[in-house]
Design an enzyme around this catalytic site. Structure first.
Site, PDB file in Angstrom:
ATOM      1  N   VAL A 173      11.305  56.408  40.885  1.00  0.00           N
ATOM      2  CA  VAL A 173      12.083  57.345  41.403  1.00  0.00           C
ATOM      3  C   VAL A 173      13.100  57.924  40.648  1.00  0.00           C
ATOM      4  O   VAL A 173      13.363  59.180  40.507  1.00  0.00           O
ATOM      5  CB  VAL A 173      12.597  56.307  42.711  1.00  0.00           C
ATOM      6  CG1 VAL A 173      13.757  57.414  43.437  1.00  0.00           C
ATOM      7  CG2 VAL A 173      11.613  55.780  43.696  1.00  0.00           C
ATOM      8  N   ASP A 174      13.694  57.107  39.780  1.00  0.00           N
ATOM      9  CA  ASP A 174      14.653  57.589  39.071  1.00  0.00           C
ATOM     10  C   ASP A 174      14.240  58.842  38.146  1.00  0.00           C
ATOM     11  O   ASP A 174      14.599  59.816  37.961  1.00  0.00           O
ATOM     12  CB  ASP A 174      15.289  56.716  38.172  1.00  0.00           C
ATOM     13  CG  ASP A 174      16.567  55.864  38.593  1.00  0.00           C
ATOM     14  OD1 ASP A 174      17.394  56.472  39.380  1.00  0.00           O
ATOM     15  OD2 ASP A 174      16.632  54.630  38.636  1.00  0.00           O
ATOM     16  N   LEU A 175      12.990  58.530  37.430  1.00  0.00           N
ATOM     17  CA  LEU A 175      12.665  59.628  36.367  1.00  0.00           C
ATOM     18  C   LEU A 175      12.011  60.634  36.983  1.00  0.00           C
ATOM     19  O   LEU A 175      12.085  61.806  36.586  1.00  0.00           O
ATOM     20  CB  LEU A 175      11.585  58.766  35.511  1.00  0.00           C
ATOM     21  CG  LEU A 175      12.447  58.295  34.233  1.00  0.00           C
ATOM     22  CD1 LEU A 175      13.393  57.080  34.553  1.00  0.00           C
ATOM     23  CD2 LEU A 175      11.327  57.810  33.051  1.00  0.00           C
TER      24      LEU A 175
END
Length: 395
Positions: A173-175
């Site tokens: 999700v972050d990346l």
């Protein structure tokens, strides 16, 4: 020729993973990314020393920080002080892009919200990353990758009936949020070239998490299929798409076409079964999946994972040995593509470090790391001198 973002200055108030990945992608295309960090012991990006364990946290250079911050310059200022805010505002005057991932409302309290920033630089591209978006019932909530995996339904399809829902061991999700933000910034800069206008960008991790699951989301919204825990098998429901233990190691195979299955059964020495109506085509194999699965599992034990991957891969079957991280980074294909780049020693290191570059190659002027990840405040004097500001007075 110059890389795409040479001459573009990014004033970067982000930390942890999503924002730094976004600005890392911009830096690799030549942008001058100035990373603003809180000074002092225990200051700076949380990934330097307070999040993921690393033997280099004692020198504020944790490995996860290194991964997402090459090519940037670090300026250490206290944004809660008047002097720090003056410096931030002066930097914004020189910026093409301002990026921040403060929790909802924090940027405004610091005088760094969209309205504040565009009053200083009207044509700026302003990118805000939050967990749930800049407005709405959850807009003030903080978020990390794991919480968004849970909120987005991602965990409900990851794992098996035996394990129950599971999060991934990495940070999709972050990346993906960071990659989406980089795309949005690139689009906004292109628009500015045409119109001369700045742009406000509102990037939400939850939105990104649904986008990275777009086929699964459509299975529900279009087909009414909620998905579920399928372990290492495939959304196709085909028993020839799964992981299989071998004499040594494990393979993950996605034999979804009849030509794939023909090759698999021939290499496994069971080609005669394709004449059996229970094995003959995809529909029959799904109807008799337990029989097909047990037959394949027994056959795969006759050779090693490396050999099955080599033999079946040569016949066009999508298959790979299940590698560990140490094994994966030594894949010859990565060396051929230069995916792991050697970066000069960061401050406090004696030797270069290998870090993953942007996942594309260009015919000319492609991504590159111009400098190592910065030490905390390493470029404060250099950058302030460039903008004609004095060094902050220590309190």
């Amino acid at each position: 020729m110059a890389r795409a973002f040479e001459g573009i200055r990014v004033v970067d108030f982000t930390q942890v993973l999503s924002g730094p990945y976004m600005t890392s992608l911009l830096a690799q295309e030549g942008a001058d990314v100035i990373k603003i960090e809180a000074p002092g012991p225990g200051g700076g990006d949380q990934m330097r020393n307070r999040m993921i364990p690393s033997k280099y946290t004692e020198i504020d250079m944790g490995s996860a920080f290194l991964a997402l911050n090459p090519g940037k310059r670090s300026v250490a200022i206290d944004l809660k002080s008047e002097e720090g805010r003056r410096i931030a505002h002066r930097l914004i005057e020189t910026a093409d892009v301002v990026a921040q991932n403060f929790r909802g409302g924090v940027a405004e309290r610091l005088g760094l919200g969209w309205e504040d920033v565009r009053a200083i630089k009207p044509d700026v591209v302003y990118c805000q990353i939050t967990g749930y978006g800049a407005s709405g019932p959850r807009s003030k909530e903080g978020a990390y990758d794991g919480a968004i995996q849970a909120a987005s339904g991602m965990m409900s399809t990851n794992g098996s009936p035996q394990t129950g829902p599971m999060r991934t061991g990495y940070f999709p999700v972050d990346l993906f949020t960071g990659a989406s933000a980089a795309y949005a910034v690139a689009a906004a800069l292109f628009r500015r070239e045409r119109t001369g206008e700045g742009q406000y960008l509102d990037i939400a991790m939850l939105d990104a998490a649904l986008n990275i699951q777009a086929p699964s989301i459509a299975q529900w919204t279009v087909d009414g299929n909620p998905g579920g825990l399928i372990g290492n098998s495939s959304a196709t429901h085909l028993p020839t798409a799964n992981s299989f233990d071998c004499a040594d190691g494990t393979v993950l195979m996605s034999a979804t076409m009849q030509t794939h299955v023909q090759a698999v059964f021939e290499e496994l020495g069971i080609a005669d079964l394709l004449a059996d109506p229970r094995f003959a085509d995809s529909k029959a194999r799904i109807a008799n999946r337990e029989l097909v699965d047990s037959t394949l599992r027994e056959a795969f034990l006759a050779d090693t994972a490396a050999n099955w991957a080599r033999r079946l891969g040569a016949r066009g079957v999508p298959i790979s040995r299940v590698n560990s991280i140490p094994e994966a980074v030594e894949e010859p294909q990565l060396a051929h593509r230069g995916t792991l780049a050697e970066v000069p020693p960061p401050r406090g290191f004696e030797h270069p470090v290998r870090l993953a570059m942007a996942p594309y190659r260009s015919a000319a002027d492609g991504p590159a790391f111009d400098r190592p990840p910065p030490g905390l405040g390493e470029h404060t004097e250099e950058v302030l001198r460039e903008i004609g500001m004095p060094l902050p007075v220590p309190e």
